[in-house]
Scaffold this motif. Structure first.
Motif, PDB file in Angstrom:
ATOM      1  N   THR A 305       0.822  -1.211   0.000  1.00 56.82           N
ATOM      2  CA  THR A 305       0.000   0.000   0.000  1.00 56.82           C
ATOM      3  C   THR A 305       0.851   1.255   0.000  1.00 56.82           C
ATOM      4  OG1 THR A 305      -1.732  -1.185   1.201  1.00 56.82           O
ATOM      5  CG2 THR A 305      -1.818   1.215   1.243  1.00 56.82           C
ATOM      6  N   SER A 306       1.886   1.259   0.832  1.00 57.23           N
ATOM      7  CA  SER A 306       2.765   2.431   0.893  1.00 57.23           C
ATOM      8  C   SER A 306       3.448   2.656  -0.440  1.00 57.23           C
ATOM      9  CB  SER A 306       3.802   2.233   1.996  1.00 57.23           C
ATOM     10  OG  SER A 306       3.180   2.076   3.255  1.00 57.23           O
ATOM     11  N   SER A 307       3.872   1.567  -1.095  1.00 54.99           N
ATOM     12  CA  SER A 307       4.536   1.696  -2.396  1.00 54.99           C
ATOM     13  C   SER A 307       3.592   2.329  -3.413  1.00 54.99           C
ATOM     14  CB  SER A 307       5.003   0.321  -2.866  1.00 54.99           C
ATOM     15  OG  SER A 307       5.530   0.397  -4.177  1.00 54.99           O
ATOM     16  N   LEU A 308       2.362   1.798  -3.481  1.00 56.36           N
ATOM     17  CA  LEU A 308       1.400   2.323  -4.453  1.00 56.36           C
ATOM     18  C   LEU A 308       1.010   3.760  -4.111  1.00 56.36           C
ATOM     19  CD1 LEU A 308      -0.972  -0.768  -4.786  1.00 56.36           C
ATOM     20  CD2 LEU A 308       0.786  -0.034  -6.404  1.00 56.36           C
ATOM     21  N   HIS A 309       0.715   4.007  -2.837  1.00 52.37           N
ATOM     22  CA  HIS A 309       0.232   5.326  -2.428  1.00 52.37           C
ATOM     23  C   HIS A 309       1.284   6.414  -2.649  1.00 52.37           C
ATOM     24  CE1 HIS A 309      -2.159   8.218  -0.282  1.00 52.37           C
ATOM     25  NE2 HIS A 309      -1.177   8.444   0.582  1.00 52.37           N
ATOM     26  N   LEU A 310       2.504   6.150  -2.234  1.00 51.26           N
ATOM     27  CA  LEU A 310       3.552   7.171  -2.349  1.00 51.26           C
ATOM     28  C   LEU A 310       3.898   7.455  -3.810  1.00 51.26           C
ATOM     29  CD1 LEU A 310       5.906   6.084   0.577  1.00 51.26           C
ATOM     30  CD2 LEU A 310       4.337   8.027   0.500  1.00 51.26           C
ATOM     31  N   ARG A 311       3.916   6.412  -4.623  1.00 54.98           N
ATOM     32  CA  ARG A 311       4.259   6.608  -6.045  1.00 54.98           C
ATOM     33  C   ARG A 311       3.150   7.383  -6.766  1.00 54.98           C
ATOM     34  NH1 ARG A 311       5.381   0.840  -8.225  1.00 54.98           N
ATOM     35  NH2 ARG A 311       5.841   1.975 -10.143  1.00 54.98           N
ATOM     36  N   ILE A 312       1.887   7.078  -6.427  1.00 60.30           N
ATOM     37  CA  ILE A 312       0.782   7.815  -7.060  1.00 60.30           C
ATOM     38  C   ILE A 312       0.784   9.267  -6.601  1.00 60.30           C
ATOM     39  CG2 ILE A 312      -1.728   7.994  -7.150  1.00 60.30           C
ATOM     40  CD1 ILE A 312      -1.858   4.965  -7.124  1.00 60.30           C
ATOM     41  N   LEU A 313       1.035   9.500  -5.303  1.00 57.87           N
ATOM     42  CA  LEU A 313       1.124  10.868  -4.818  1.00 57.87           C
ATOM     43  C   LEU A 313       2.250  11.631  -5.513  1.00 57.87           C
ATOM     44  CD1 LEU A 313       0.541  10.587  -0.950  1.00 57.87           C
ATOM     45  CD2 LEU A 313      -1.010  11.476  -2.685  1.00 57.87           C
ATOM     46  N   HIS A 314       3.341  10.940  -5.814  1.00 57.25           N
ATOM     47  CA  HIS A 314       4.466  11.571  -6.503  1.00 57.25           C
ATOM     48  C   HIS A 314       4.042  12.017  -7.905  1.00 57.25           C
ATOM     49  CE1 HIS A 314       8.608  12.636  -6.825  1.00 57.25           C
ATOM     50  NE2 HIS A 314       8.867  11.775  -7.816  1.00 57.25           N
ATOM     51  N   ILE A 315       3.275  11.163  -8.579  1.00 50.90           N
ATOM     52  CA  ILE A 315       2.789  11.522  -9.916  1.00 50.90           C
ATOM     53  C   ILE A 315       1.807  12.689  -9.831  1.00 50.90           C
ATOM     54  CG2 ILE A 315       1.468  10.675 -11.890  1.00 50.90           C
ATOM     55  CD1 ILE A 315       2.605   7.910 -11.351  1.00 50.90           C
ATOM     56  N   LEU A 316       0.884  12.646  -8.858  1.00 48.18           N
ATOM     57  CA  LEU A 316      -0.082  13.731  -8.714  1.00 48.18           C
ATOM     58  C   LEU A 316       0.606  15.059  -8.413  1.00 48.18           C
ATOM     59  CD1 LEU A 316      -2.897  11.992  -6.615  1.00 48.18           C
ATOM     60  CD2 LEU A 316      -3.006  12.699  -9.010  1.00 48.18           C
ATOM     61  N   LYS A 317       1.669  15.016  -7.650  1.00 49.41           N
ATOM     62  CA  LYS A 317       2.410  16.238  -7.331  1.00 49.41           C
ATOM     63  C   LYS A 317       2.945  16.892  -8.600  1.00 49.41           C
ATOM     64  CE  LYS A 317       6.457  17.803  -4.743  1.00 49.41           C
ATOM     65  NZ  LYS A 317       7.574  17.370  -3.855  1.00 49.41           N
ATOM     66  N   HIS A 318       3.513  16.089  -9.514  1.00 53.06           N
ATOM     67  CA  HIS A 318       4.037  16.635 -10.764  1.00 53.06           C
ATOM     68  C   HIS A 318       2.915  17.057 -11.703  1.00 53.06           C
ATOM     69  CE1 HIS A 318       7.781  14.871  -9.307  1.00 53.06           C
ATOM     70  NE2 HIS A 318       8.419  15.548 -10.228  1.00 53.06           N
ATOM     71  N   MET A 319       1.762  16.343 -11.651  1.00 56.68           N
ATOM     72  CA  MET A 319       0.641  16.732 -12.515  1.00 56.68           C
ATOM     73  C   MET A 319       0.053  18.069 -12.079  1.00 56.68           C
ATOM     74  SD  MET A 319      -1.292  13.093 -13.165  1.00 56.68           S
ATOM     75  CE  MET A 319      -2.391  13.798 -14.373  1.00 56.68           C
ATOM     76  N   ARG A 320       0.049  18.334 -10.766  1.00 59.53           N
ATOM     77  CA  ARG A 320      -0.435  19.643 -10.303  1.00 59.53           C
ATOM     78  C   ARG A 320       0.514  20.764 -10.746  1.00 59.53           C
ATOM     79  NH1 ARG A 320      -1.613  16.503  -5.434  1.00 59.53           N
ATOM     80  NH2 ARG A 320      -3.875  16.193  -5.293  1.00 59.53           N
ATOM     81  N   LYS A 321       1.776  20.443 -10.870  1.00 56.46           N
ATOM     82  CA  LYS A 321       2.728  21.452 -11.350  1.00 56.46           C
ATOM     83  C   LYS A 321       2.454  21.818 -12.800  1.00 56.46           C
ATOM     84  CE  LYS A 321       6.561  20.198  -8.270  1.00 56.46           C
ATOM     85  NZ  LYS A 321       7.964  19.710  -8.205  1.00 56.46           N
ATOM     86  N   VAL A 322       1.892  20.851 -13.552  1.00 61.00           N
ATOM     87  CA  VAL A 322       1.580  21.128 -14.962  1.00 61.00           C
ATOM     88  C   VAL A 322       0.543  22.236 -15.058  1.00 61.00           C
ATOM     89  CG1 VAL A 322       0.571  20.116 -17.046  1.00 61.00           C
ATOM     90  CG2 VAL A 322       2.220  18.820 -15.701  1.00 61.00           C
ATOM     91  N   GLU A 323      -0.365  22.331 -14.062  1.00 57.44           N
ATOM     92  CA  GLU A 323      -1.363  23.399 -14.083  1.00 57.44           C
ATOM     93  C   GLU A 323      -0.715  24.779 -14.066  1.00 57.44           C
ATOM     94  OE1 GLU A 323      -3.878  22.697 -10.795  1.00 57.44           O
ATOM     95  OE2 GLU A 323      -4.736  20.826 -11.578  1.00 57.44           O
ATOM     96  N   ASP A 324       0.453  24.861 -13.465  1.00 56.50           N
ATOM     97  CA  ASP A 324       1.204  26.120 -13.435  1.00 56.50           C
ATOM     98  C   ASP A 324       2.252  26.188 -14.539  1.00 56.50           C
ATOM     99  OD1 ASP A 324      -0.244  26.830 -11.179  1.00 56.50           O
ATOM    100  OD2 ASP A 324       1.176  25.842  -9.827  1.00 56.50           O
ATOM    101  N   GLN A 325       2.057  25.339 -15.567  1.00 52.57           N
ATOM    102  CA  GLN A 325       2.956  25.296 -16.723  1.00 52.57           C
ATOM    103  C   GLN A 325       4.383  24.940 -16.309  1.00 52.57           C
ATOM    104  OE1 GLN A 325       2.606  28.915 -18.983  1.00 52.57           O
ATOM    105  NE2 GLN A 325       0.411  28.646 -19.363  1.00 52.57           N
TER     106      GLN A 325
END
Length: 587
Positions: A305-325
């Motif tokens: 669970t920790s592996s899946l959760h942390l890796r997905i959160l890592h992807i979401l963090k970079h995807m939110r940065k895309v909103e700010d170009q």
């Protein structure tokens, strides 16, 4: 209330729910049920074992008493013994010869029964010698407890009594029976006493595996014998009801239904925790097994669970940065699972978007802008080729043919459509007179009246002073349209639309009302709130459009009110400052 949806939960919570439902609850329930079943089985087995122990003690005691009863029955019907005690002897020698001829043989039978200690005879025959197991029934005997207690029943059947022995304690058990089988007129009194072995009670009650206290009770509830060390049963007579028993006691008992043991009982008393001593070890084993079954899956699931959760959160963090170009790439090892593929796809997407923005996007926008201008020019050219008069001529031709066919109502509707179409082509102005607005409203209402026939009626009341005043173009007809389509059309029965425009001082008061279905309270509150907060109100876009156009033209110098009630109708009141002259009002 917001509807709950499982897909709205985070992946971590979903995995936690999966763990609880698939691992924790099944393992806990399984081991709980297993422990409960084991507990019940062990307790039932212990209860059966202890019950068998009490039954065995009861049987052993009855066997010991039955030996004495058997001897008493045999001697009770023996005439020689009766004659020995009944005969009148002239001398001691005569009694001695008779005694050795018979009583000596009787005494030898005692050795055949291990539970019997001795046989004693009591008589009031003065010619016998009171020795060698023969005793005189004198005043001392008659005053004894065993004599008095057995007096009422010993003539019918043997009586088991506990009396004071040679040690001076109540520890001697004897079977008492009246020897009256060959009763004659002048018979002497004869009593048979069969004394049980002193250690018989210990051998019966103590040499057992019952983990508690044992009690032997007579028919009156008096303790005749007990293994409870706190009760001195041989010192005195105690009632069982006076004994203080444990709070968590478990009792077992066997009751005798025999004449010589009438309602005597063997009772075993133990404590509840004694029944469960054997299950303690099983309970610990079950607990450790359940702990192991929970521990290892939990650690494994937490790791995944920790592996899946942390890796997905890592992807979401970079995807939110895309909103700010910010197209920062995700660094790290390229794993081959789905999350790894998602990471790689994000990196490719980010790189491609960044390249498109830097290399292609600006040029592409310029090309599309030119293409759009070219297409707009083509569309304008095409539109300019259409002669609006052609449409008017066609409608006029249809209207004339309808008149010739005496279809006056159809002709009238076509005329109204043509008028509305002509107005839509020529109105390029922001302001119109009240008369011009009313003209368009009448055309619309005539068409609606044609559609609904008598279901919809309307009435228009215009002051002469208000007819030439200017108002913003299309500022009233959206409300008339709403009254017709949303108010009258869905309502049952006939409907009426009233339009009133009056001049009051330097203001125009415009009122549009209908007796249609009105608005729900929630819808009405939503419309008014959206107007105040300048929010999008969905299907009521016409109301919002008119309101903001009035606000644009008049700022805050106008009044706008809506009153609506479900099943009663809706009323629109608009109070506008009078505009006396507009250059672009007539073209």
């Amino acid at each position: 209330m917001k509807k709950y949806k499982f897909n709205n939960l985070s992946i971590r919570n979903k995995l936690l729910i999966i763990y609880i439902c698939s691992v924790f609850i099944p393992i806990t329930l399984t081991h709980s049920v297993f422990y409960q079943v084991t507990y019940n089985n062990v307790r039932t087995q212990k209860m059966n074992d202890f019950s068998l122990s009490i039954k065995q003690i009861s049987n052993d005691f009855q066997v010991a008493i039955d030996d004495a009863v058997g001897i008493s029955s045999k001697l009770y019907t023996t005439y020689e013994l009766y004659n020995l005690l009944e005969a009148k002897y002239l001398s001691s020698i005569d009694f001695i010869h008779a005694y050795y001829d018979y009583f000596g043989d009787i005494s030898t039978e005692v050795s055949l029964y291990p539970s019997v200690h001795s046989i004693k005879l009591y008589t009031n025959n003065d010619t016998v010698i009171y020795a060698g197991g023969i005793n005189k029934i004198d005043t001392l005997v008659k005053e004894s407890e065993w004599y008095k207690e057995s007096e009422s029943v010993r003539s019918s059947y043997p009586v088991l009594t506990r009396r004071i022995g040679d040690s001076g304690k109540y520890n001697t058990f004897s079977l008492i029976r009246e020897m009256d089988y060959y009763l004659t007129k002048n018979s002497t009194q004869k009593i048979l006493e069969i004394e049980l072995e002193a250690g018989i009670m210990n051998s019966i009650f103590k040499d057992v595996t019952f983990p508690g206290d044992l009690y032997l009770l007579n028919g009156e509830g008096t303790i005749e014998y007990t293994t409870n060390p706190e009760i001195s049963w041989s010192e005195d007579k105690y009632s069982f009801e006076s004994v203080t028993l444990p709070k968590d006691k478990v009792m077992f008992h066997e009751t005798y239904d025999l004449p010589y043991l009438n309602d005597w009982k063997v009772i075993g008393v133990t404590e509840e925790h004694v029944l469960l001593e054997d299950i303690k070890e099983s309970r610990n084993i079950i607990f450790y097994i359940a702990l192991i079954n929970l521990l290892f899956p939990s650690i494994f699931i937490i790791y995944i669970t920790s592996s899946l959760h942390l890796r997905i959160l890592h992807i979401l963090k970079h995807m939110r940065k895309v909103e700010d170009q910010n197209f920062e790439l995700i660094e790290g090892i390229d794993y081959q699972d789905e999350i790894g593929e998602l990471t790689q796809a994000f990196n490719r997407m980010a790189s491609k978007i960044k390249r498109l923005i830097n290399e292609v996007y600006v040029v592409d926008i310029q090309k599309k802008d030119l293409e759009l201008q070219r297409k707009q020019a083509q569309l304008s050219a095409l539109q300019s080729q259409i002669n609006p008069h052609f449409l008017f001529n066609v409608l006029e031709t249809i209207r004339m043919r309808s008149i010739l066919k005496q279809e006056d109502e159809t002709a009238k509707i076509i005329e109204n459509i043509a008028n509305m179409l002509r107005k839509s082509f020529i109105w390029g102005k922001d302001w119109v007179t009240v008369d011009e607005e009313i003209f368009l409203i009448k055309c619309f209402l005539e068409i609606q009246h044609y559609r609904f026939d008598d279901k919809m009626q309307y009435q228009i009341d215009i002051d002469q002073d208000a007819a030439k005043c200017f108002i913003p173009n299309m500022s009233l007809i959206p409300f008339v349209e709403n009254a017709s389509i949303h108010g009258i059309e869905p309502a049952k029965g006939k409907g009426m639309i009233n339009i009133s425009i009056k001049r009051i001082g330097e203001f125009l008061l415009c009122e549009i009302s209908d007796n249609g279905q009105g608005m729900e309270k929630e819808v009405y509150e939503q419309v008014m709130e959206s107007l105040e907060k300048e929010q999008n109100i969905g299907e009521h876009v016409g109301v919002k459009n008119v309101y903001y156009r009035l606000k644009l033209h008049y700022s805050n110098k106008f009044d706008f009110k809506i009153e609506s009630e479900k099943g009663v109708g809706t009323t629109i009141r608009i109070k506008l400052p009078i505009i006396k002259d507009k250059i672009n009002s007539i073209k």
